[in-house]
Motif scaffolding. Structure first.
Motif, PDB file in Angstrom:
ATOM      1  N   GLY A 352       0.789  -1.230   0.000  1.00 32.61           N
ATOM      2  CA  GLY A 352       0.000   0.000   0.000  1.00 32.61           C
ATOM      3  C   GLY A 352       0.816   1.272   0.000  1.00 32.61           C
ATOM      4  N   PHE A 353       2.127   1.169   0.263  1.00 36.74           N
ATOM      5  CA  PHE A 353       2.977   2.372   0.287  1.00 36.74           C
ATOM      6  C   PHE A 353       3.346   2.772  -1.139  1.00 36.74           C
ATOM      7  N   ARG A 354       3.181   4.032  -1.466  1.00 37.07           N
ATOM      8  CA  ARG A 354       3.570   4.551  -2.773  1.00 37.07           C
ATOM      9  C   ARG A 354       4.093   5.978  -2.613  1.00 37.07           C
ATOM     10  N   LEU A 355       5.015   6.343  -3.475  1.00 37.27           N
ATOM     11  CA  LEU A 355       5.468   7.729  -3.544  1.00 37.27           C
ATOM     12  C   LEU A 355       4.629   8.470  -4.578  1.00 37.27           C
ATOM     13  N   THR A 356       4.634   9.777  -4.480  1.00 37.13           N
ATOM     14  CA  THR A 356       3.911  10.608  -5.445  1.00 37.13           C
ATOM     15  C   THR A 356       4.919  11.303  -6.349  1.00 37.13           C
ATOM     16  N   PRO A 357       5.063  10.861  -7.601  1.00 39.25           N
ATOM     17  CA  PRO A 357       6.000  11.541  -8.509  1.00 39.25           C
ATOM     18  C   PRO A 357       5.554  12.979  -8.758  1.00 39.25           C
ATOM     19  N   VAL A 358       6.521  13.856  -8.981  1.00 43.86           N
ATOM     20  CA  VAL A 358       6.221  15.253  -9.282  1.00 43.86           C
ATOM     21  C   VAL A 358       6.224  15.423 -10.797  1.00 43.86           C
ATOM     22  N   ASP A 359       5.070  15.680 -11.364  1.00 43.89           N
ATOM     23  CA  ASP A 359       4.955  15.922 -12.805  1.00 43.89           C
ATOM     24  C   ASP A 359       5.110  17.413 -13.073  1.00 43.89           C
ATOM     25  N   PHE A 360       6.097  17.757 -13.866  1.00 46.30           N
ATOM     26  CA  PHE A 360       6.434  19.163 -14.104  1.00 46.30           C
ATOM     27  C   PHE A 360       5.251  19.925 -14.686  1.00 46.30           C
ATOM     28  N   GLU A 361       4.936  21.054 -14.079  1.00 47.86           N
ATOM     29  CA  GLU A 361       3.868  21.939 -14.551  1.00 47.86           C
ATOM     30  C   GLU A 361       4.347  23.379 -14.400  1.00 47.86           C
ATOM     31  N   LYS A 362       4.572  24.024 -15.524  1.00 47.53           N
ATOM     32  CA  LYS A 362       5.197  25.349 -15.506  1.00 47.53           C
ATOM     33  C   LYS A 362       4.251  26.477 -15.123  1.00 47.53           C
ATOM     34  N   ASP A 363       2.936  26.281 -15.280  1.00 44.38           N
ATOM     35  CA  ASP A 363       2.003  27.397 -15.141  1.00 44.38           C
ATOM     36  C   ASP A 363       1.373  27.533 -13.762  1.00 44.38           C
ATOM     37  N   ASP A 364       1.706  26.641 -12.836  1.00 42.04           N
ATOM     38  CA  ASP A 364       1.170  26.733 -11.475  1.00 42.04           C
ATOM     39  C   ASP A 364       2.263  27.286 -10.560  1.00 42.04           C
ATOM     40  N   ASP A 365       2.165  28.562 -10.241  1.00 49.80           N
ATOM     41  CA  ASP A 365       3.216  29.199  -9.439  1.00 49.80           C
ATOM     42  C   ASP A 365       3.276  28.657  -8.015  1.00 49.80           C
ATOM     43  N   SER A 366       2.191  28.049  -7.547  1.00 48.14           N
ATOM     44  CA  SER A 366       2.161  27.575  -6.164  1.00 48.14           C
ATOM     45  C   SER A 366       2.870  26.237  -5.978  1.00 48.14           C
ATOM     46  N   ASN A 367       3.224  25.554  -7.089  1.00 52.61           N
ATOM     47  CA  ASN A 367       3.838  24.228  -6.931  1.00 52.61           C
ATOM     48  C   ASN A 367       5.359  24.286  -6.785  1.00 52.61           C
ATOM     49  N   HIS A 368       5.957  25.464  -7.021  1.00 50.11           N
ATOM     50  CA  HIS A 368       7.394  25.711  -6.824  1.00 50.11           C
ATOM     51  C   HIS A 368       8.293  24.950  -7.803  1.00 50.11           C
ATOM     52  N   HIS A 369       7.735  24.441  -8.889  1.00 48.94           N
ATOM     53  CA  HIS A 369       8.563  23.729  -9.865  1.00 48.94           C
ATOM     54  C   HIS A 369       9.555  24.683 -10.529  1.00 48.94           C
TER      55      HIS A 369
END
Length: 562
Positions: A352-369
């Motif tokens: 049941g353990f899984r990591l959450t990959p970070v999918d790059f999104e350039k237009d959301d300033d709140s995600n800090h990518h």
């Protein structure tokens, strides 16, 4: 224009994307409140508001092989023409291929900043979009990215790659390891087995955080690894006064001698990296981050960073034609790989353990990518004394934003509409009445030319173009070979369907005998080991042939009607 407003007139539009903020400045149909809505549906509503009489059907599907059950034979055959507004070559080539197959006119167009172009493709008359292509996009050599950057574009691309390597790929590897029974066996057969297993071990064992403080510590150690230790190792291999075999200084020309950074928590750029790296690492594990910078400085004071000692024997890629070294100085042997596998927790222990990959999104300033990539790139630039870039420029390059101007879009749309009038006119027009357009508003330049006629090819004195094909029924392979010999004086030497080789002159005789009495449909299904999709009404076969003189000749494709 009144397109699709009366009688049987109808417009079909498809786009699987949603509207982003960066789309708003390049067109006239979307507004700020439309952000996150589906493009095709929003565009249709806007057009209907302008002219309620227009008849539009919208789709939200990508046009490609995977949606041929949606955009099937009946759909394509009902069209009078196609216009493209695509942003990648693969999609353009696919639609172009469909238009050639169904013999439909295509109006192709594109923009890039102040530049734009339009192309008219007419069935049986002109060449297709795929008949010519632009040169491939120039890529940055791997050795330049990894060790010898000299432009801010190099450091931004390196930071973009680091983003994937730190926050997406390892998390995906962990999830595959935990969910795929034979993942380790598959990984061990690959060229990056050691790298993959090390990343899984790091993210599941060595650096698996249980608190956000541990994420901050991880980020601080990554700073040391990327901007201090790796630079010290590079300078250990190639000191600033080292020379090449020809006596020339190694650090000369485009090669800039780097300097290792010294971490300073009062330096905003240094702290930016730790803050955003820690937040993204915490996102992988579902941990809550922090915003107070004083909190970070307080935690950083408690972190012990070991002293790095450069190693001898580490191979570093200097030339592009050298084999890149993905595994530092060590070639993984079987004992090391076995030890890595043994060190991993059993998937059953982490059910049941899984990591959450970070999918790059350039237009959301709140995600800090973009914030992370900007900090990472500018630290790398500081290593090599390259002028740093602001966040806007970093976003532009890292996000591969294609510059678009509404004026150019409007001009190209107008040029396409002019050609569309000609296509829909009941009176046929000679080729010289159609125009391909090439514009650059910055110069300004406006150029027009006649579409290029489809080149003619020949076999046995029979001329043909890319629009021609052989059409046959679902006969047997034996009947097809005989048909070509008697009707076209051609000997089929090889035949394929997609990636499946159906017949060749060098096949074992027994295999050929097994296939000769199969129908073409049965043959394709047998070799491909999957049934022909229910929606498919035809098969496309590519063949190599010898003519009556025994010479290898190019011939049209074969269309098998099922």
């Amino acid at each position: 224009m009144g397109l699709g407003t009366s009688g049987k007139g109808h417009i079909f539009v498809t786009d699987m994307d949603s509207i982003e903020k960066s789309n708003l400045n390049r067109q006239f149909l979307f507004r700020p409140w439309d952000v996150s809505k589906l493009k095709s549906e929003t565009a249709a509503r806007a057009v209907k508001n302008m002219n309620p009489a227009v008849q539009i059907t919208t789709f939200t599907d990508r046009v490609g092989v995977e949606t041929e059950s949606v955009f099937n034979d009946e759909f394509w055959m009902a069209l009078d023409g196609v216009t493209n507004a695509l942003d990648n070559v693969d999609a353009r080539r696919y639609v172009d291929g469909r238009c050639v197959f169904y013999r439909k006119p295509l109006l192709e167009s594109g923009t890039l900043g102040t530049k734009g172009n339009t192309q008219v493709i007419l069935p049986n008359v002109t060449e297709s979009y795929s008949s010519s292509q632009d040169p491939p996009e120039k890529s940055i050599p791997i050795c330049t990215l990894k060790n010898f950057p000299n432009q801010i574009e190099h450091t931004i691309q390196w930071a973009r790659d680091s983003f994937e390597g730190l926050f997406r790929q390892p998390a995906e590897n962990v999830n595959l390891y935990l969910s795929t029974p034979n993942f380790v066996d598959t990984a061990l057969r690959g060229n990056t087995a050691r790298e993959t297993l090390l990343s899984i071990k790091e993210y599941l064992v060595d650096a698996r955080p249980t608190s956000f403080e541990e994420c901050v510590a991880w980020a601080r150690h990554k700073f040391e690894e990327l901007f201090v230790n790796n630079i010290k190792q590079l300078l250990h291999n190639f000191p600033k006064d080292s020379v090449t075999s020809t006596g020339q200084l190694f650090w000369s020309g485009p090669k800039r001698a780097p300097d290792a950074l010294v971490f300073d928590a009062t330096n905003d750029l240094h702290l930016d990296f730790v803050v955003y790296a820690a937040k993204l690492h915490a996102f992988n594990y579902g941990l809550k981050g922090a915003d107070d910078r004083e909190y970070y400085r307080k935690v950083l004071k408690t972190i012990h960073v070991p002293t790095f000692v450069p190693r001898d024997g580490v191979k570093i890629q200097v030339q592009e034609n050298e084999q890149p070294n993905n595994n530092d100085s060590v070639t993984a042997d079987q004992d090391e790989l076995d030890a890595l596998v043994a060190a991993l927790p059993k998937p059953a222990e982490l059910a049941g353990f899984r990591l959450t990959p970070v999918d790059f999104e350039k237009d959301d300033d709140s995600n800090h990518h973009i914030d992370f990539i900007a900090a990472c790139s500018n630290l790398r630039a500081s290593n090599y004394n390259i002028a740093i870039a602001d966040r806007h420029k970093t976003k532009f390059i890292a996000g591969k934003i294609i510059p678009a101007i509404a004026t150019t879009t409007a001009l190209v749309t107008g040029l396409v509409c002019l050609e569309l009038y000609k296509l829909l006119d009941a009176q046929p027009k000679p080729l010289d009445q159609y125009k391909n357009g090439f514009v650059n508003l910055a110069l300004p330049f406006f150029g027009f030319s006649e579409p290029i006629a489809a080149p003619k090819m020949k076999y046995n004195n029979v001329e043909f173009t890319l629009w021609d094909r052989f059409e046959v029924g679902n006969m047997t392979l034996r009947e097809l070979l005989k048909h070509f010999e008697t009707q076209h004086q051609l000997e089929i030497t090889m035949m394929s369907c997609g990636v499946s080789m159906l017949y060749s002159f060098f096949m074992p005789k027994k295999k050929v005998e097994e296939r000769l009495n199969m129908s073409l449909r049965q043959l394709v299904e047998t070799v491909a080991k999957k049934p022909v999709p229910p929606h498919a009404k035809t098969l496309v076969l590519e063949v190599c042939c010898n003519d009556a003189e025994g010479e290898d000749v190019e011939v049209p494709s074969i269309i098998v009607k099922l």
